[in-house]
Write an enzyme that holds these catalytic residues in place. Structure first.
Site, PDB file in Angstrom:
ATOM      1  N   HIS A   7       0.860  -1.202   0.000  1.00 34.20           N
ATOM      2  CA  HIS A   7       0.000   0.000   0.000  1.00 34.20           C
ATOM      3  C   HIS A   7       0.885   1.237   0.000  1.00 34.20           C
ATOM      4  O   HIS A   7       1.935   1.262   0.622  1.00 34.20           O
ATOM      5  CB  HIS A   7      -0.908   0.022   1.245  1.00 34.20           C
ATOM      6  CG  HIS A   7      -2.015   1.019   1.138  1.00 34.20           C
ATOM      7  ND1 HIS A   7      -1.818   2.351   1.391  1.00 34.20           N
ATOM      8  CD2 HIS A   7      -3.312   0.873   0.788  1.00 34.20           C
ATOM      9  CE1 HIS A   7      -2.965   2.985   1.214  1.00 34.20           C
ATOM     10  NE2 HIS A   7      -3.892   2.125   0.853  1.00 34.20           N
TER      11      HIS A   7
ATOM     12  N   ASP B 221      -7.654  -4.325  -0.913  1.00 37.13           N
ATOM     13  CA  ASP B 221      -8.192  -4.713  -2.227  1.00 37.13           C
ATOM     14  C   ASP B 221      -8.107  -6.224  -2.435  1.00 37.13           C
ATOM     15  O   ASP B 221      -8.959  -6.830  -3.080  1.00 37.13           O
ATOM     16  CB  ASP B 221      -7.429  -3.992  -3.341  1.00 37.13           C
ATOM     17  CG  ASP B 221      -7.521  -2.477  -3.195  1.00 37.13           C
ATOM     18  OD1 ASP B 221      -6.466  -1.820  -3.223  1.00 37.13           O
ATOM     19  OD2 ASP B 221      -8.640  -1.977  -2.986  1.00 37.13           O
TER      20      ASP B 221
HETATM   21  C1  MLT Z   1      -8.227   4.042  -0.358  1.00 39.97           C
HETATM   22  O1  MLT Z   1      -8.838   3.493   0.561  1.00 39.97           O
HETATM   23  O2  MLT Z   1      -8.602   5.091  -0.902  1.00 39.97           O
HETATM   24  C2  MLT Z   1      -6.993   3.342  -0.884  1.00 39.97           C
HETATM   25  O3  MLT Z   1      -6.390   2.577   0.117  1.00 39.97           O
HETATM   26  C3  MLT Z   1      -5.999   4.262  -1.551  1.00 39.97           C
HETATM   27  C4  MLT Z   1      -5.400   5.369  -0.731  1.00 39.97           C
HETATM   28  O4  MLT Z   1      -5.779   5.625   0.405  1.00 39.97           O
HETATM   29  O5  MLT Z   1      -4.496   6.027  -1.307  1.00 39.97           O
END
Ligand code: MLT
Length: 428
Positions: free
Chosen positions: A307, A364
């Protein structure tokens, strides 16, 4: 004495204010840098740049912390409901019994959409991706509620737009699915709760009894909570910058839906399943694909691992993993794709290559697995993400408007041609 940072350019010193947040985050305020020092900063993707101050969501990527209005995601996922979390994010406090009843009832009053929206839906071929259908139907609400074109009209008008957005999202999402499978749409059954109403609109068939499985509805409610906000991610930043031009809530959310659609953002959960199906269709040899992922010349990357913000683990992934295990066990789902997913997870959590690179299964990865186990088609995964993220988008749009923030207008460093004279085509 207010803290400052010192910037020295060509021997000249500039003092820049230091801003500290509630959780001791520190920023250098460069709001006057261009005016004072005639320089800007450059930060591709804004990964080191704060666009705003916000009281909605706090996350700590190193410690794996995620809180909505100060409440931990673990507490909210275990004890709250999606509509209660939506109220918290949007209005700042957990609702009283009376407030939650009014909010829930107000939403029920607006789950129907103008019948002319069907004409927009009917214009889309079944091959249309549900995210494009969803974004179009959302933006079209500016036509049915033109008063929303003035986002500062009144707090009552803003509240009505908020309720309409939350109420109609499940209807639009289910209709986008029905359009994709070529089935007639269903209308909302307001005797049901938020997630059950959506599931019945999505899976119900004419003249057939459809009973919502409470296990599926509960799992979906938890998934929506986990996706409800995530501070200044790509789609939320899009909603804020569109909203900063005083665009309506509906066009701002429609922009957010389009930003979320990208495979690097909300589309990642769809990419996870497509990757797992690729591995299954290739014979299911996970070791072969793990080695491809380690080979930088292979061009193959494991989707759903790591992430950009969380450096050690995504707190949402831990919660979804538990929910996925529960759902798979309760529903007795047997699926070779899910078996491959669990093998990849097992390797990623013990293989030094992935551990050293912080490539752990993220939200995800597990949301793709659980949506598939719930029988949700892969083209609808990002729509589910949008349904979850909606209260966050609304809360951030509302905060921007209440704080009277200026229009977003980043600068650039020009790298093109210097001044040159026009040459007529005959002389080129
Ligand atoms: C989100 O929940 O929007 C994703 O993990 C992406 C992010 O936070 O950049």
């Amino acid at each position: 004495m207010a803290k400052t940072a010192e910037l020295i350019i060509d021997g000249k010193s500039y003092k820049l204010p230091i801003v500290e947040g509630t959780e001791n985050e520190v920023a250098i305020d460069i709001s006057n840098l261009l005016e004072e020092a005639k320089v800007i900063t450059l930060d591709f993707g804004y990964k080191n740049t704060g666009a705003t101050k916000s009281a909605i969501t706090f996350l700590d990527g190193d410690k794996g912390i995620l809180r909505y209005r100060g409440y931990s995601i673990e507490d909210l996922a275990a004890k709250s409901s999606f509509l209660e979390v939506a109220y918290l994010l949007i209005f700042g406090e957990l609702p009283s019994t009376e407030q939650q009843k009014k909010f829930t009832d107000d939403i029920k009053m607006h789950t129907m959409v103008h019948e002319d929206t069907r004409k927009i839906l009917d214009g889309f071929p079944s091959s249309a991706h549900p995210m494009g259908v969803l974004a179009s139907m959302f933006c079209a609400q500016t036509a049915f509620y033109p008063e929303s074109l003035d986002p500062n009209r009144s707090s009552e008008a803003v509240y009505l737009s908020i309720v309409r957005s939350l109420a109609k999202m499940p209807t639009f999402a289910a209709w986008a699915y029905k359009n994709a499978v070529g089935h007639p749409v269903n209308y909302p059954d307001n005797t049901l709760d938020y997630c059950s109403r959506f599931l019945k609109m999505m899976y119900g068939l004419p003249a057939e009894q459809y009973d919502v499985d409470p296990v599926v509805a509960d799992a979906l409610d938890k998934l929506l909570i986990l996706h409800a906000d995530h501070e200044q991610n790509c789609s939320t930043s899009t909603v804020r910058i569109v909203g900063s031009s005083k665009a309506s809530i509906y066009s701002s959310i429609s922009a957010g839906i389009n930003a979320l659609w990208g495979p690097l953002h909300g589309g990642a959960n769809q990419e996870v399943i497509l990757m797992l199906e690729q591995i299954k269709n290739d014979g299911g040899d996970t070791e072969k694909w793990i080695n491809k992922a380690k080979d930088k010349n292979s061009g193959f990357r494991l989707m759903g691992f790591g992430h950009r913000v969380y450096k050690n683990f995504d707190p949402r992934a831990k919660i979804i993993k538990k929910a996925a295990d529960d759902v798979l066990n309760k529903l007795g789902v047997k699926d070779p794709v899910l078996d491959i997913a669990l093998k990849l997870e097992e390797v990623a959590l013990r293989d030094p290559y992935f551990i050293e690179r912080k490539l752990y299964p993220n939200v995800d990865f597990y949301s793709g697995i659980i949506y598939r186990a719930l029988g949700i088609p892969v083209e609808m995964f990002t729509v589910m993400f949008a349904m979850g993220r909606l209260p966050g988008w609304i809360a951030q749009w509302k905060e921007l408007r209440e704080n009277k923030e200026p229009i977003g207008r980043p600068r650039q460093i020009y790298t093109g041609q210097k001044l040159r004279p026009y040459v007529p085509i005959a002389k080129r």
